[in-house]
Design a protein around this motif. Structure first.
Motif, mmCIF file in Angstrom:
data_model
loop_
_atom_site.group_PDB
_atom_site.id
_atom_site.type_symbol
_atom_site.label_atom_id
_atom_site.label_comp_id
_atom_site.label_asym_id
_atom_site.label_seq_id
_atom_site.Cartn_x
_atom_site.Cartn_y
_atom_site.Cartn_z
ATOM 1 N N ALA A 29 60.713 -22.626 60.599
ATOM 2 C CA ALA A 29 61.040 -22.298 59.211
ATOM 3 C C ALA A 29 59.926 -22.644 58.241
ATOM 4 O O ALA A 29 60.124 -22.611 57.027
ATOM 5 C CB ALA A 29 62.325 -23.020 58.802
ATOM 6 N N HIS A 30 58.743 -22.983 58.733
ATOM 7 C CA HIS A 30 57.601 -23.242 57.858
ATOM 8 C C HIS A 30 56.999 -21.908 57.421
ATOM 9 O O HIS A 30 55.960 -21.470 57.894
ATOM 10 C CB HIS A 30 56.538 -24.080 58.572
ATOM 11 C CG HIS A 30 56.907 -25.524 58.692
ATOM 12 N ND1 HIS A 30 56.261 -26.386 59.532
ATOM 13 C CD2 HIS A 30 57.856 -26.255 58.077
ATOM 14 C CE1 HIS A 30 56.802 -27.589 59.439
ATOM 15 N NE2 HIS A 30 57.767 -27.528 58.561
ATOM 16 N N ALA A 31 57.673 -21.252 56.521
ATOM 17 C CA ALA A 31 57.208 -19.965 56.005
ATOM 18 C C ALA A 31 57.749 -19.813 54.598
ATOM 19 O O ALA A 31 58.701 -20.497 54.207
ATOM 20 C CB ALA A 31 57.700 -18.820 56.895
ATOM 21 N N ALA A 32 57.124 -18.938 53.825
ATOM 22 C CA ALA A 32 57.659 -18.653 52.498
ATOM 23 C C ALA A 32 59.038 -18.018 52.646
ATOM 24 O O ALA A 32 59.252 -17.181 53.532
ATOM 25 C CB ALA A 32 56.721 -17.715 51.753
ATOM 26 N N MET A 33 59.977 -18.390 51.785
ATOM 27 C CA MET A 33 61.321 -17.818 51.875
ATOM 28 C C MET A 33 61.279 -16.307 51.715
ATOM 29 O O MET A 33 62.055 -15.588 52.347
ATOM 30 C CB MET A 33 62.240 -18.447 50.833
ATOM 31 C CG MET A 33 62.662 -19.864 51.179
ATOM 32 S SD MET A 33 63.985 -20.519 50.138
ATOM 33 C CE MET A 33 65.408 -19.667 50.817
ATOM 34 N N ALA A 34 60.370 -15.820 50.871
ATOM 35 C CA ALA A 34 60.257 -14.374 50.686
ATOM 36 C C ALA A 34 59.938 -13.679 52.007
ATOM 37 O O ALA A 34 60.463 -12.602 52.304
ATOM 38 C CB ALA A 34 59.183 -14.060 49.644
ATOM 39 N N THR A 35 59.095 -14.295 52.825
ATOM 40 C CA THR A 35 58.735 -13.728 54.121
ATOM 41 C C THR A 35 59.934 -13.690 55.055
ATOM 42 O O THR A 35 60.157 -12.704 55.769
ATOM 43 C CB THR A 35 57.607 -14.556 54.759
ATOM 44 O OG1 THR A 35 56.463 -14.552 53.895
ATOM 45 C CG2 THR A 35 57.211 -13.989 56.110
ATOM 46 N N LEU A 36 60.735 -14.746 55.055
ATOM 47 C CA LEU A 36 61.899 -14.807 55.936
ATOM 48 C C LEU A 36 63.027 -13.899 55.462
ATOM 49 O O LEU A 36 63.950 -13.612 56.226
ATOM 50 C CB LEU A 36 62.406 -16.250 56.039
ATOM 51 C CG LEU A 36 61.437 -17.248 56.663
ATOM 52 C CD1 LEU A 36 62.078 -18.625 56.774
ATOM 53 C CD2 LEU A 36 60.967 -16.778 58.038
ATOM 54 N N MET A 37 62.948 -13.434 54.224
ATOM 55 C CA MET A 37 63.978 -12.537 53.696
ATOM 56 C C MET A 37 63.636 -11.064 53.889
ATOM 57 O O MET A 37 64.435 -10.190 53.570
ATOM 58 C CB MET A 37 64.198 -12.812 52.203
ATOM 59 C CG MET A 37 64.839 -14.145 51.916
ATOM 60 S SD MET A 37 65.046 -14.393 50.138
ATOM 61 C CE MET A 37 65.744 -16.043 50.100
ATOM 62 N N GLU A 38 62.464 -10.786 54.444
ATOM 63 C CA GLU A 38 62.011 -9.404 54.554
ATOM 64 C C GLU A 38 62.748 -8.611 55.620
ATOM 65 O O GLU A 38 62.833 -7.392 55.550
ATOM 66 C CB GLU A 38 60.504 -9.373 54.826
ATOM 67 C CG GLU A 38 59.675 -9.826 53.624
ATOM 68 C CD GLU A 38 58.192 -9.934 53.958
ATOM 69 O OE1 GLU A 38 57.849 -9.812 55.170
ATOM 70 O OE2 GLU A 38 57.395 -10.156 53.040
ATOM 71 N N SER A 39 63.264 -9.297 56.639
ATOM 72 C CA SER A 39 63.986 -8.600 57.696
ATOM 73 C C SER A 39 65.168 -9.437 58.135
ATOM 74 O O SER A 39 65.160 -10.665 58.006
ATOM 75 C CB SER A 39 63.069 -8.340 58.897
ATOM 76 O OG SER A 39 62.748 -9.557 59.554
ATOM 77 N N ASP A 40 66.200 -8.757 58.656
ATOM 78 C CA ASP A 40 67.384 -9.483 59.111
ATOM 79 C C ASP A 40 67.053 -10.400 60.278
ATOM 80 O O ASP A 40 67.646 -11.473 60.420
ATOM 81 C CB ASP A 40 68.475 -8.488 59.530
ATOM 82 C CG ASP A 40 69.084 -7.771 58.334
ATOM 83 O OD1 ASP A 40 68.934 -8.278 57.204
ATOM 84 O OD2 ASP A 40 69.700 -6.707 58.525
#
Length: 344
Positions: free
Chosen positions: A293-304
């Motif tokens: 989970a060390h990623a920008a939240m925007a990146t993790l929200m890009e795909s299901d």
């Protein structure tokens, strides 16, 4: 002595002994909490001092190496704050210190508006100006804006522009002074904290509130699990730098390091060893979500598919919150106040 009289005195002695043990355990828990929080505040003071030094060093001699070092210094100090952010009582209440460190939430983008004003003024921006400019100017979000805002850093005020350097240096020095003052004040607060029994419940409630804020505001709302159901990474507390989830991890780690030991002492004294162990295991489960989970939240929200990483983290944080806010609170007789998560 008659048997009934002996029974009375034995019962009275047992009650007094149990009460004394409970009082000793409460004092032990507060001693653990005070010492742990002191360590956290000392780390915050050290890291903000290093940030202020890195800002001045970069602005005096900007190089390709010193800029990443400055960014890293901001992150180190920001994460040090996240680890002690749960403490919402005592010296940190003075002069709105917690808000001075982190003005959030910021629905009106006041940080950016204040920054643009300071960067546009011809008058010098010094310590006095920062002191008088309000909490939106004085902490990590302002420094984050100056360092990481894309629009700002593609224009004429991008670092190492003189005005940006002037503002950044003044802000980081203000943070360092506040952090050192907070660490010193917490040390002076020790005897009062140890002598005041209600601080046991106050400290437990601080961790409970931090978990409520973490679950609801820092995860559920931006994930679209509350409100209008739309995902929105721009309401997280470090979206410009993309470090919102690093901040979440630091908050959980701080609770585990600075809060949990005293809580376990209180639980075990009340015979709740099994619950204490479940809480410890749940902290470990939350930590297991990283480093994925060390990623920008925007990146993790890009795909299901990537969003499932956030969902797993949210579930584990929710379970931790339930264990502490419901089960531990009930076991320890701690009553949550109405709207206990109001404020930050």
């Amino acid at each position: 002595m008659q048997p009934i009289t002996r029974l009375f005195f034995a019962s009275a002695l047992l009650v007094c002994t149990t009460a004394a043990l409970g009082a000793n355990a409460d004092t032990q828990a507060r001693e653990q909490w005070h010492g742990a929080i002191q360590n956290g505040y000392e780390s915050l003071a050290t890291k903000t001092e290093q940030l202020a030094s890195a800002a001045v060093g970069y602005c005096n001699a900007p190089t390709s190496d010193s800029r990443p070092a400055l960014n890293d210094a901001w992150l180190d100090a920001f994460l040090a704050w996240q680890r002690v952010r749960f403490v919402d009582f005592g010296p940190v209440e003075n002069n709105n210190l917690s808000w001075q460190f982190q003005f959030w939430p910021d629905p009106k983008n006041l940080v950016a508006r204040k920054a643009r004003y300071l960067l546009g003024t011809e008058a010098p921006v010094n310590a006095e100006v920062i002191n008088q400019s309000g909490v939106a100017v004085q902490g990590f979000p302002m420094a984050e804006y100056l360092l990481f805002d894309e629009q700002l850093n593609s224009g004429e005020n991008a670092l190492p522009a003189a005005k940006n350097c002037e503002v950044l240096s003044a802000v980081t020095r203000h943070m360092a002074r506040n952090a050192r003052g907070l660490a010193d004040s917490w040390a002076s607060f020790k005897q009062h904290y140890l002598d005041t029994g209600p601080y046991r419940d106050t400290t437990i409630k601080a961790g409970m509130t931090a978990l409520e804020i973490l679950e609801e505001r820092r995860l559920a709302q931006p994930m679209g699990l509350r409100g209008n159901g739309k995902r929105n990474p721009y309401i997280t507390d470090a979206w410009r730098s993309g470090q919102s989830l690093m901040a979440v991890e630091a908050t959980v780690a701080g609770l585990e390091k600075f809060y949990l030991p005293g809580l376990i002492t209180s639980l075990k004294t009340d015979g709740e060893t099994e619950l204490a162990e479940r809480i410890q295991r749940q902290f470990e489960k939350v930590a297991d979500n990283f480093p994925e989970a060390h990623a920008a939240m925007a990146t993790l929200m890009e795909s299901d598919e990537r969003f499932r990483i956030l969902q797993g983290l949210f579930v584990d944080v929710s379970q931790l919150s339930t264990l502490i806010n419901d089960e531990a609170a009930v076991a320890l007789g701690v009553v949550r106040g109405f709207n206990s998560s109001d404020g930050d």
